[in-house]
Design a protein around this motif. Structure first.
Motif, PDB file in Angstrom:
ATOM      1  N   LYS A  76       0.818  -1.228   0.000  1.00 34.99           N
ATOM      2  CA  LYS A  76       0.000   0.000   0.000  1.00 34.99           C
ATOM      3  C   LYS A  76       0.850   1.276   0.000  1.00 34.99           C
ATOM      4  O   LYS A  76       0.310   2.382   0.084  1.00 34.99           O
ATOM      5  CB  LYS A  76      -0.927   0.012   1.213  1.00 34.99           C
ATOM      6  CG  LYS A  76      -1.961  -1.089   1.206  1.00 34.99           C
ATOM      7  CD  LYS A  76      -2.900  -0.984   2.407  1.00 34.99           C
ATOM      8  CE  LYS A  76      -3.980  -2.068   2.369  1.00 34.99           C
ATOM      9  NZ  LYS A  76      -4.894  -1.970   3.528  1.00 34.99           N
ATOM     10  N   ASN A  77       2.171   1.108  -0.053  1.00 32.91           N
ATOM     11  CA  ASN A  77       3.076   2.276  -0.014  1.00 32.91           C
ATOM     12  C   ASN A  77       2.776   3.182   1.175  1.00 32.91           C
ATOM     13  O   ASN A  77       2.760   4.416   1.050  1.00 32.91           O
ATOM     14  CB  ASN A  77       2.972   3.082  -1.323  1.00 32.91           C
ATOM     15  CG  ASN A  77       3.686   2.417  -2.470  1.00 32.91           C
ATOM     16  OD1 ASN A  77       4.103   1.255  -2.386  1.00 32.91           O
ATOM     17  ND2 ASN A  77       3.814   3.132  -3.582  1.00 32.91           N
ATOM     18  N   THR A  78       2.558   2.576   2.321  1.00 32.47           N
ATOM     19  CA  THR A  78       2.136   3.335   3.493  1.00 32.47           C
ATOM     20  C   THR A  78       2.916   2.898   4.727  1.00 32.47           C
ATOM     21  O   THR A  78       3.162   1.697   4.920  1.00 32.47           O
ATOM     22  CB  THR A  78       0.627   3.158   3.732  1.00 32.47           C
ATOM     23  OG1 THR A  78      -0.090   3.600   2.566  1.00 32.47           O
ATOM     24  CG2 THR A  78       0.169   3.964   4.932  1.00 32.47           C
ATOM     25  N   VAL A  79       3.280   3.875   5.544  1.00 31.45           N
ATOM     26  CA  VAL A  79       3.902   3.609   6.834  1.00 31.45           C
ATOM     27  C   VAL A  79       2.955   4.139   7.916  1.00 31.45           C
ATOM     28  O   VAL A  79       2.254   5.138   7.714  1.00 31.45           O
ATOM     29  CB  VAL A  79       5.298   4.253   6.929  1.00 31.45           C
ATOM     30  CG1 VAL A  79       5.244   5.762   6.769  1.00 31.45           C
ATOM     31  CG2 VAL A  79       5.987   3.879   8.227  1.00 31.45           C
ATOM     32  N   TYR A  80       2.935   3.460   9.043  1.00 35.09           N
ATOM     33  CA  TYR A  80       2.007   3.771  10.125  1.00 35.09           C
ATOM     34  C   TYR A  80       2.762   4.056  11.422  1.00 35.09           C
ATOM     35  O   TYR A  80       3.871   3.570  11.634  1.00 35.09           O
ATOM     36  CB  TYR A  80       1.057   2.604  10.366  1.00 35.09           C
ATOM     37  CG  TYR A  80       0.296   2.168   9.149  1.00 35.09           C
ATOM     38  CD1 TYR A  80       0.717   1.069   8.395  1.00 35.09           C
ATOM     39  CD2 TYR A  80      -0.856   2.835   8.737  1.00 35.09           C
ATOM     40  CE1 TYR A  80       0.030   0.660   7.268  1.00 35.09           C
ATOM     41  CE2 TYR A  80      -1.553   2.436   7.613  1.00 35.09           C
ATOM     42  CZ  TYR A  80      -1.109   1.346   6.877  1.00 35.09           C
ATOM     43  OH  TYR A  80      -1.802   0.944   5.760  1.00 35.09           O
ATOM     44  N   LEU A  81       2.101   4.803  12.290  1.00 30.05           N
ATOM     45  CA  LEU A  81       2.600   4.977  13.651  1.00 30.05           C
ATOM     46  C   LEU A  81       1.401   4.831  14.580  1.00 30.05           C
ATOM     47  O   LEU A  81       0.526   5.705  14.623  1.00 30.05           O
ATOM     48  CB  LEU A  81       3.255   6.341  13.839  1.00 30.05           C
ATOM     49  CG  LEU A  81       3.888   6.555  15.213  1.00 30.05           C
ATOM     50  CD1 LEU A  81       5.101   5.622  15.385  1.00 30.05           C
ATOM     51  CD2 LEU A  81       4.318   8.009  15.410  1.00 30.05           C
TER      52      LEU A  81
END
Length: 124
Positions: A76-81
């Motif tokens: 998803k080309n996404t980074v989370y915190l």
């Protein structure tokens, strides 16, 4: 053109949770180490957490260890915190950043690309 767009910030009471997301475009996401930094008014930008390009390694600042968790979804080309047990001291603008080399780095100058930031405000 590389673009990083953060979302998920807001106002939350102390002890609450928020999940920040950073959607990346214009780069081969799976080749980049991704990081989260934050900056409160009158303070320098500080490292929060980072995840290696394949997600196999992570690092967290001591101030957030055990409360925040960084992760990524390369599909998803996404980074989370994920931020739990939030404290008023966590109030800041949160930025995601990208660097092409695999090793995780903690200095802002090690990151070439930055998002515009999302505000997190924790009330007591």
């Amino acid at each position: 053109q590389v673009r990083l767009v953060e979302s998920g910030g807001g106002l939350v009471q102390a002890g609450g949770s928020l999940r920040l997301s950073c959607a990346a475009s214009g780069l081969t996401f799976s080749m980049y180490t991704m990081a989260w930094f934050r900056q409160a008014p009158g303070k320098e930008r500080e490292f929060v957490a980072a995840v290696s390009s394949n997600g196999g390694s992570t690092a967290h600042a001591d101030s957030v260890k055990g409360r925040f968790t960084v992760s990524r979804d390369n599909a998803k080309n996404t980074v989370y915190l994920q931020m739990n047990s939030l404290k008023p001291d966590d109030t800041a603008a949160y930025y995601c950043a990208a660097r092409v080399w695999t090793p995780i780095a903690r200095a802002p100058t090690d990151y070439a690309y930055w998002g515009q930031g999302t505000q997190v405000t924790v009330s007591s």
